[in-house]
Design a protein around this motif. Structure first.
Motif, short mmCIF file in Angstrom:
data_model
loop_
_atom_site.label_atom_id
_atom_site.label_comp_id
_atom_site.label_asym_id
_atom_site.label_seq_id
_atom_site.Cartn_x
_atom_site.Cartn_y
_atom_site.Cartn_z
N ASN A 35 -49.97 -9.93 -35.43
CA ASN A 35 -48.94 -9.70 -36.45
C ASN A 35 -47.98 -10.88 -36.53
O ASN A 35 -47.17 -11.11 -35.63
CB ASN A 35 -48.18 -8.41 -36.12
CG ASN A 35 -47.16 -8.06 -37.18
OD1 ASN A 35 -47.23 -8.55 -38.30
ND2 ASN A 35 -46.22 -7.19 -36.84
N LEU A 36 -48.04 -11.63 -37.63
CA LEU A 36 -47.16 -12.77 -37.84
C LEU A 36 -45.87 -12.30 -38.50
O LEU A 36 -45.72 -12.32 -39.73
CB LEU A 36 -47.86 -13.80 -38.74
CG LEU A 36 -49.00 -14.62 -38.12
CD1 LEU A 36 -49.74 -15.39 -39.20
CD2 LEU A 36 -48.47 -15.56 -37.05
N THR A 37 -44.91 -11.87 -37.69
CA THR A 37 -43.62 -11.44 -38.24
C THR A 37 -42.84 -12.65 -38.72
O THR A 37 -43.09 -13.78 -38.31
CB THR A 37 -42.80 -10.69 -37.18
OG1 THR A 37 -42.49 -11.61 -36.11
CG2 THR A 37 -43.57 -9.50 -36.61
N ASN A 38 -41.87 -12.40 -39.58
CA ASN A 38 -41.05 -13.50 -40.09
C ASN A 38 -40.34 -14.24 -38.96
O ASN A 38 -40.21 -15.47 -38.98
CB ASN A 38 -40.02 -12.97 -41.10
CG ASN A 38 -40.67 -12.48 -42.38
OD1 ASN A 38 -41.77 -12.90 -42.73
ND2 ASN A 38 -39.99 -11.59 -43.09
N ASP A 39 -39.88 -13.47 -37.97
CA ASP A 39 -39.18 -14.08 -36.84
C ASP A 39 -40.10 -15.01 -36.06
O ASP A 39 -39.70 -16.14 -35.69
CB ASP A 39 -38.64 -12.98 -35.93
CG ASP A 39 -37.93 -13.54 -34.70
OD1 ASP A 39 -36.99 -14.33 -34.88
OD2 ASP A 39 -38.34 -13.20 -33.57
N LYS A 40 -41.33 -14.57 -35.80
CA LYS A 40 -42.27 -15.40 -35.03
C LYS A 40 -42.68 -16.64 -35.83
O LYS A 40 -42.80 -17.75 -35.27
CB LYS A 40 -43.51 -14.58 -34.66
CG LYS A 40 -43.23 -13.45 -33.69
CD LYS A 40 -42.77 -13.95 -32.32
CE LYS A 40 -42.59 -12.80 -31.33
NZ LYS A 40 -42.16 -13.26 -30.00
N VAL A 41 -42.87 -16.47 -37.13
CA VAL A 41 -43.23 -17.63 -37.96
C VAL A 41 -42.11 -18.66 -37.94
O VAL A 41 -42.35 -19.87 -37.85
CB VAL A 41 -43.55 -17.18 -39.40
CG1 VAL A 41 -43.71 -18.39 -40.32
CG2 VAL A 41 -44.82 -16.32 -39.42
N GLN A 42 -40.87 -18.19 -37.97
CA GLN A 42 -39.73 -19.10 -37.92
C GLN A 42 -39.67 -19.83 -36.58
O GLN A 42 -39.39 -21.04 -36.52
CB GLN A 42 -38.42 -18.35 -38.17
CG GLN A 42 -37.20 -19.25 -38.27
CD GLN A 42 -37.32 -20.29 -39.38
OE1 GLN A 42 -37.57 -19.94 -40.53
NE2 GLN A 42 -37.17 -21.56 -39.04
N ILE A 68 -40.53 -25.21 -33.85
CA ILE A 68 -41.23 -26.10 -32.91
C ILE A 68 -42.02 -27.17 -33.65
O ILE A 68 -41.94 -28.37 -33.32
CB ILE A 68 -42.16 -25.27 -31.99
CG1 ILE A 68 -41.32 -24.38 -31.07
CG2 ILE A 68 -43.08 -26.19 -31.18
CD1 ILE A 68 -42.14 -23.37 -30.29
N ILE A 69 -42.75 -26.77 -34.67
CA ILE A 69 -43.60 -27.71 -35.41
C ILE A 69 -42.81 -28.90 -35.95
O ILE A 69 -43.25 -30.05 -35.88
CB ILE A 69 -44.32 -26.98 -36.56
CG1 ILE A 69 -45.37 -26.00 -36.01
CG2 ILE A 69 -45.00 -27.98 -37.51
CD1 ILE A 69 -45.93 -25.04 -37.04
N TYR A 70 -41.61 -28.62 -36.46
CA TYR A 70 -40.83 -29.67 -37.11
C TYR A 70 -39.83 -30.37 -36.18
O TYR A 70 -38.96 -31.09 -36.63
CB TYR A 70 -40.11 -29.10 -38.33
CG TYR A 70 -41.07 -28.62 -39.39
CD1 TYR A 70 -41.85 -29.52 -40.10
CD2 TYR A 70 -41.22 -27.26 -39.65
CE1 TYR A 70 -42.74 -29.09 -41.07
CE2 TYR A 70 -42.11 -26.82 -40.61
CZ TYR A 70 -42.88 -27.74 -41.32
OH TYR A 70 -43.77 -27.31 -42.27
#
Length: 414
Positions: free
Chosen positions: A365-372, A377-379
């Motif tokens: 489950n890709l929640t909005n919080d986890k995606v953020q 980290i990515i950026y």
């Protein structure tokens, strides 16, 4: 000792083959002489004194494919036809194994998942007959079991299921079982009253890995990632349990055309390319064809994996089930941040509880919080390096060659 390894295939990038190579490295370091009997030597410089090709052991031999089809996919009305065939074919394989043992003067055997998972029925049955006949000491390196794979190894015929249960895993007196996770230890104790030894999958933390060099500087460019773009890495084969659809969904949710997902593995183990075709449909429906890159043509063997990791920003590892999780430890060795699903039955009790800094999701489950959290980290390349360095030290403590050496010293004492 003269140790004989029996394995379906070696030299490729699947977990069993990769881990076997590490065992070979350590066994040689400990002074043992190692001989290999395999159905396939994929990317492997063969030493014909120590390496013996026996095509009947291949998972893709005509007989092995026929057995799988008749046992689990397209059964005949009479299961006796299959069972009689396995008995006869396994006797032929056992005879060839006996010749190999005699010629190479093998003193102890190592069965690499061949005695655990019934993906090559005759090979597993032949090993059992071999041990019953010779009494040779044997270590079985059990990576996964048929009851962990849902209905994959379930036949419509009770007779076939009983036959599988009788032969997989190898339950003979004196057999030493090495398993790759705590769940395996618990399973052997609860099901069979046997004490198996936990030997985690490892990496060589003393070797330079995943580092940019002149030779690999164009790897991402060569697969389609431009200099001003960011590559996320999915360093797995294309099989359903790898959860690649979740990684593709992450790319869509991040809304950045400069992000590209590089999938390194092939779909050779995907039955009828069913899962691969589902991924293709997903990519089409989300209009992500320019952001999802299939790069198996550039990753021909495991030696190329270091080059893969060298220039990626972070790794996606959203598996739903794993026997262990080689790609996780590889990413740690390469000092890359990891986005992981809490895969069953291993992650938290064997890896996640060690203190790694990851972004973990539950039930894909890709929640909005986890995606953020992943985006943060990515950026942030500096934070990526900090996370990579931190995780590397933990990995070295728990999943290094030194850990494996201690375990193999214990196993190969007879």
């Amino acid at each position: 000792m003269r140790i004989g390894i029996i394995i379906g295939r070696i030299g490729g990038v699947d977990g069993v083959a990769l881990e076997t190579e590490k065992w070979i490295d350590i066994l040689k370091k400990l002074g043992h002489e190692v001989f290999i009997l395999s159905g396939e030597f994929e990317s492997w410089q063969m030493d014909y004194e120590h390496h013996t090709l026996f095509p009947a052991l291949s998972f893709f031999s005509a007989e092995a494919e026929w057995e799988q089809r008749k046992a689990f996919f397209e059964p005949d009305k009479d299961p006796g036809i299959l069972l009689d065939h396995v008995e006869r074919w396994s006797e032929m394989i056992e005879k060839r194994m006996l010749e190999w043992i005699h010629n190479k003067k093998i003193e102890v055997l190592l069965s690499e998942n061949a005695s655990a998972l019934p993906c090559q029925l005759s090979m597993g049955v032949a090993i059992k007959k071999l041990i019953q006949r010779t009494g040779l000491p044997i270590v079985t390196h059990d990576h996964d079991f048929h009851w962990e794979r849902g209905e994959r190894y379930l036949s419509v015929h009770p007779e076939v299921n009983s036959y599988v249960d009788d032969n997989f895993p190898l339950l003979l007196p004196g057999v030493k079982h090495a398993v790759i996770n705590t769940f395996g230890v618990e399973t052997f104790k609860n099901r069979f009253g046997i004490d198996a030894l936990l030997v985690p999958n490892v990496m060589d933390f003393n070797k330079v890995y995943g580092v940019p060099t002149e030779e690999n500087q164009f790897f991402l460019k060569d697969v389609g990632v431009k200099k001003d773009e960011i590559g996320l890495l999915q360093v797995t084969r294309i099989v359903r349990r790898k959860g690649i659809e979740t990684a593709i969904s992450l790319i869509e949710k991040l809304h950045d055309k400069k992000l590209k997902l590089v999938i390194t593995g092939n779909n050779n183990d995907d039955e009828n390319k069913e899962y691969y075709n589902e991924l293709i449909d997903q990519i089409h429906d989300l209009n992500l064809s320019r952001q999802i890159i299939f790069a198996s043509h550039k990753v021909l063997d495991h030696k190329d994996l270091s080059d893969v990791y060298a220039h990626g920003r972070a790794c996606t590892y959203f598996s739903t089930y794993e026997g262990f999780g080689n790609a996780f430890v590889e990413a740690v060795l390469a000092k890359k941040p990891i986005f992981v699903n809490n895969y069953k039955p291993v992650y938290m009790q064997d890896i996640g509880n060690k203190g790694f800094d990851t972004v973990m999701i539950e039930d894909s489950n890709l929640t909005n919080d986890k995606v953020q959290q992943m985006a943060d980290i990515i950026y942030d390349p500096v934070r990526c390096r900090e996370i990579g360095a931190y995780n590397f030290e933990i990995g070295k403590k728990y999943f290094s060659y030194e850990v494996l050496e201690d375990k193999l010293n214990e196993l190969f004492t007879f």
